[in-house]
Design a protein around this motif. Structure first.
Motif, PDB file in Angstrom:
ATOM      1  N   ALA A   1      25.751  69.410 -18.508  1.00 26.76           N
ATOM      2  CA  ALA A   1      25.820  68.147 -18.021  1.00 26.76           C
ATOM      3  C   ALA A   1      26.158  67.330 -19.591  1.00 26.76           C
ATOM      4  CB  ALA A   1      24.473  67.898 -17.736  1.00 26.76           C
ATOM      5  N   PRO A   2      26.287  66.194 -19.746  1.00 24.48           N
ATOM      6  CA  PRO A   2      26.552  65.392 -20.536  1.00 24.48           C
ATOM      7  C   PRO A   2      25.376  65.262 -21.227  1.00 24.48           C
ATOM      8  CG  PRO A   2      27.654  64.072 -18.899  1.00 24.48           C
ATOM      9  CD  PRO A   2      26.936  65.421 -18.181  1.00 24.48           C
TER      10      PRO A   2
ATOM     11  N   GLY B   1      27.502  77.280 -27.020  1.00 23.19           N
ATOM     12  CA  GLY B   1      26.928  77.296 -28.347  1.00 23.19           C
ATOM     13  C   GLY B   1      26.256  75.980 -28.500  1.00 23.19           C
ATOM     14  N   ASN B   2      26.531  75.215 -29.660  1.00 23.81           N
ATOM     15  CA  ASN B   2      25.949  74.131 -29.904  1.00 23.81           C
ATOM     16  C   ASN B   2      26.617  72.860 -29.793  1.00 23.81           C
ATOM     17  OD1 ASN B   2      23.166  75.573 -30.838  1.00 23.81           O
ATOM     18  ND2 ASN B   2      24.447  76.065 -32.548  1.00 23.81           N
ATOM     19  N   ASP B   3      27.052  72.741 -28.339  1.00 24.24           N
ATOM     20  CA  ASP B   3      28.173  71.647 -28.331  1.00 24.24           C
ATOM     21  C   ASP B   3      27.170  70.255 -28.335  1.00 24.24           C
ATOM     22  OD1 ASP B   3      29.531  69.556 -26.978  1.00 24.24           O
ATOM     23  OD2 ASP B   3      31.024  71.102 -26.226  1.00 24.24           O
ATOM     24  N   ALA B   4      27.596  69.340 -29.363  1.00 23.02           N
ATOM     25  CA  ALA B   4      26.647  68.264 -29.483  1.00 23.02           C
ATOM     26  C   ALA B   4      26.614  67.259 -28.265  1.00 23.02           C
ATOM     27  CB  ALA B   4      27.261  67.496 -30.873  1.00 23.02           C
ATOM     28  N   ASP B   5      27.783  67.334 -27.604  1.00 20.68           N
ATOM     29  CA  ASP B   5      27.850  66.279 -26.525  1.00 20.68           C
ATOM     30  C   ASP B   5      27.609  66.770 -25.222  1.00 20.68           C
ATOM     31  OD1 ASP B   5      29.258  64.474 -28.503  1.00 20.68           O
ATOM     32  OD2 ASP B   5      31.170  65.596 -28.200  1.00 20.68           O
ATOM     33  N   LEU B   6      27.266  68.198 -24.884  1.00 18.17           N
ATOM     34  CA  LEU B   6      26.873  68.570 -23.587  1.00 18.17           C
ATOM     35  C   LEU B   6      25.533  69.214 -23.753  1.00 18.17           C
ATOM     36  CD1 LEU B   6      30.178  69.959 -22.702  1.00 18.17           C
ATOM     37  CD2 LEU B   6      29.322  67.802 -21.948  1.00 18.17           C
ATOM     38  N   ILE B   7      24.882  69.346 -22.679  1.00 10.93           N
ATOM     39  CA  ILE B   7      23.485  70.164 -22.618  1.00 10.93           C
ATOM     40  C   ILE B   7      23.930  71.137 -21.473  1.00 10.93           C
ATOM     41  CG2 ILE B   7      21.987  68.563 -23.700  1.00 10.93           C
ATOM     42  CD1 ILE B   7      21.093  67.748 -20.762  1.00 10.93           C
ATOM     43  N   TYR B   8      23.000  72.177 -21.540  1.00  9.52           N
ATOM     44  CA  TYR B   8      23.070  73.277 -20.306  1.00  9.52           C
ATOM     45  C   TYR B   8      21.782  73.805 -20.291  1.00  9.52           C
ATOM     46  CZ  TYR B   8      23.175  77.169 -23.288  1.00  9.52           C
ATOM     47  OH  TYR B   8      22.797  78.326 -24.138  1.00  9.52           O
ATOM     48  N   GLN B   9      21.371  74.284 -19.135  1.00  9.08           N
ATOM     49  CA  GLN B   9      20.113  75.208 -18.724  1.00  9.08           C
ATOM     50  C   GLN B   9      20.777  76.291 -17.895  1.00  9.08           C
ATOM     51  OE1 GLN B   9      16.626  73.004 -17.876  1.00  9.08           O
ATOM     52  NE2 GLN B   9      17.013  71.471 -19.649  1.00  9.08           N
TER      53      GLN B   9
ATOM     54  N   TYR C   1      32.376  63.300 -17.299  1.00  6.77           N
ATOM     55  CA  TYR C   1      31.134  62.879 -17.513  1.00  6.77           C
ATOM     56  C   TYR C   1      30.220  63.350 -16.326  1.00  6.77           C
ATOM     57  CZ  TYR C   1      33.044  60.614 -21.700  1.00  6.77           C
ATOM     58  OH  TYR C   1      33.615  60.304 -22.935  1.00  6.77           O
ATOM     59  N   GLN C   2      30.710  64.251 -15.409  1.00  7.89           N
ATOM     60  CA  GLN C   2      29.839  64.947 -14.184  1.00  7.89           C
ATOM     61  C   GLN C   2      29.547  66.286 -14.552  1.00  7.89           C
ATOM     62  OE1 GLN C   2      32.803  64.339 -11.163  1.00  7.89           O
ATOM     63  NE2 GLN C   2      32.588  62.263 -11.081  1.00  7.89           N
ATOM     64  N   ARG C   3      28.056  66.447 -14.247  1.00  2.43           N
ATOM     65  CA  ARG C   3      27.577  67.687 -14.391  1.00  2.43           C
ATOM     66  C   ARG C   3      28.181  68.707 -13.712  1.00  2.43           C
ATOM     67  NH1 ARG C   3      21.252  67.397 -13.242  1.00  2.43           N
ATOM     68  NH2 ARG C   3      21.841  65.765 -14.635  1.00  2.43           N
ATOM     69  N   ARG C   4      27.959  69.982 -13.812  1.00  3.00           N
ATOM     70  CA  ARG C   4      28.604  71.199 -13.110  1.00  3.00           C
ATOM     71  C   ARG C   4      27.398  72.112 -12.922  1.00  3.00           C
ATOM     72  NH1 ARG C   4      33.213  73.734 -10.655  1.00  3.00           N
ATOM     73  NH2 ARG C   4      34.487  72.294 -12.053  1.00  3.00           N
TER      74      ARG C   4
ATOM     75  N   TRP D   1      34.741  74.982 -17.081  1.00  2.00           N
ATOM     76  CA  TRP D   1      33.472  74.071 -16.665  1.00  2.00           C
ATOM     77  C   TRP D   1      33.380  72.826 -17.910  1.00  2.00           C
ATOM     78  CZ3 TRP D   1      29.973  78.589 -14.850  1.00  2.00           C
ATOM     79  CH2 TRP D   1      30.504  79.261 -13.722  1.00  2.00           C
ATOM     80  N   ARG D   2      33.040  73.673 -19.063  1.00  2.00           N
ATOM     81  CA  ARG D   2      32.646  72.740 -19.917  1.00  2.00           C
ATOM     82  C   ARG D   2      33.547  71.437 -20.527  1.00  2.00           C
ATOM     83  NH1 ARG D   2      32.900  75.458 -26.019  1.00  2.00           N
ATOM     84  NH2 ARG D   2      35.136  74.873 -25.651  1.00  2.00           N
TER      85      ARG D   2
END
Length: 257
Positions: free
Chosen positions: A74-75, A50-58, A29-32, A21-22
């Motif tokens: 998501a990006p 983790g602390n991926d600088a290019d992605l966010i998650y919730q 550049y499309q959210r999952r 997924w990541r």
């Protein structure tokens, strides 16, 4: 990947899925959006991301104390809002004077319709009301097809989140010591039975750990593991707080009332 060593072998396929997924989000550049995840799966998502600088998650399940939640990855330039999780709160009523309804009855009715557990979040059964959090993509199917549970006719309708009811479930915590973190030892301690009887329950397929049946009494538990024993309810190994001078484990357990 180093994270594999922190999780059980049977969890590696789910780790691979989250990694996929990541990587897919980073590449396209499309959210999952995931299905509903149990607490253990949520822990894996947090570890992989983790602390991926290019992605966010919730993670979101409808309320702060929700047990089962969906994940959005998501990006980093995007914003994740609650509506992105596509959650629907459904409610039905039943005649509490004539029908005794339990959580397992509701889930059983869903399974009989062929609905996967991963499409349903938390379920609350209280005072003649059934409320459940569902994935939006199956809400219409539920409303059209789930018309009866046990001996009661039900009619599910969407209700606003402001009408969400809280479960009466409470956890009773207890501190104790055990000789090991084996499943049969912990089941014996939490449910107050002999180790032999605990072993028979486990071997008979009546015990689940993190919602999966485990039939090996030697299975080693970890803090945060959820346990369910058929007919005797759910429990949890909360913490391992240390060891005694005789090398016994000091643990904190919790049992659902």
């Amino acid at each position: 990947m180093d994270m594999y060593q922190h999780f059980r072998k049977e969890e590696h396929p789910f780790i691979d899925q989250v990694v996929s997924w990541r990587e897919d989000v980073a590449l396209k550049y499309q959210r999952r959006l995931s299905d509903f995840l149990d607490p253990r799966e949520q822990k894996i998502v947090k570890a992989v991301m983790g602390n991926d600088a290019d992605l966010i998650y919730q993670l979101e399940g409808g309320a702060e104390n929700s047990e089962r939640k969906r994940a959005v990855i998501a990006p980093d330039y995007e914003q994740i809002d609650k509506e992105d999780f596509q959650l629907i709160l459904l409610q039905a009523e039943y005649p509490v004077k004539f029908v005794t309804m339990e959580h397992r009855d509701v889930l059983g009715a869903f399974m009989s319709l062929g609905i996967r557990r991963e499409k349903i979040g938390d379920v609350v059964v209280k005072d003649g009301i059934i409320q459940l959090t569902a994935a939006a993509e199956i809400s219409d199917y539920i409303k059209m097809n789930l018309t009866g549970i046990k001996r009661s006719t039900v009619d599910f309708k969407e209700v606003p989140w402001a009408d969400r009811i809280e479960s009466d479930e409470t956890w009773t915590k207890r501190e104790t010591t055990v000789s090991s973190l084996r499943l049969d030892v912990i089941v014996k301690e939490i449910y107050g039975m002999s180790r032999k009887k605990a072993g028979l329950f486990i071997e008979g397929g009546h015990v689940k750990v993190n919602f999966r049946t485990v039939d090996d009494g030697a299975f080693s538990l970890e803090p945060g593991d959820l346990i369910s024993l058929k007919g005797k309810g759910r429990s949890r190994l909360d913490e391992v707080t240390g060891q005694t001078k005789k090398d016994k484990y000091k643990i904190m357990t919790a049992r659902l009332n």
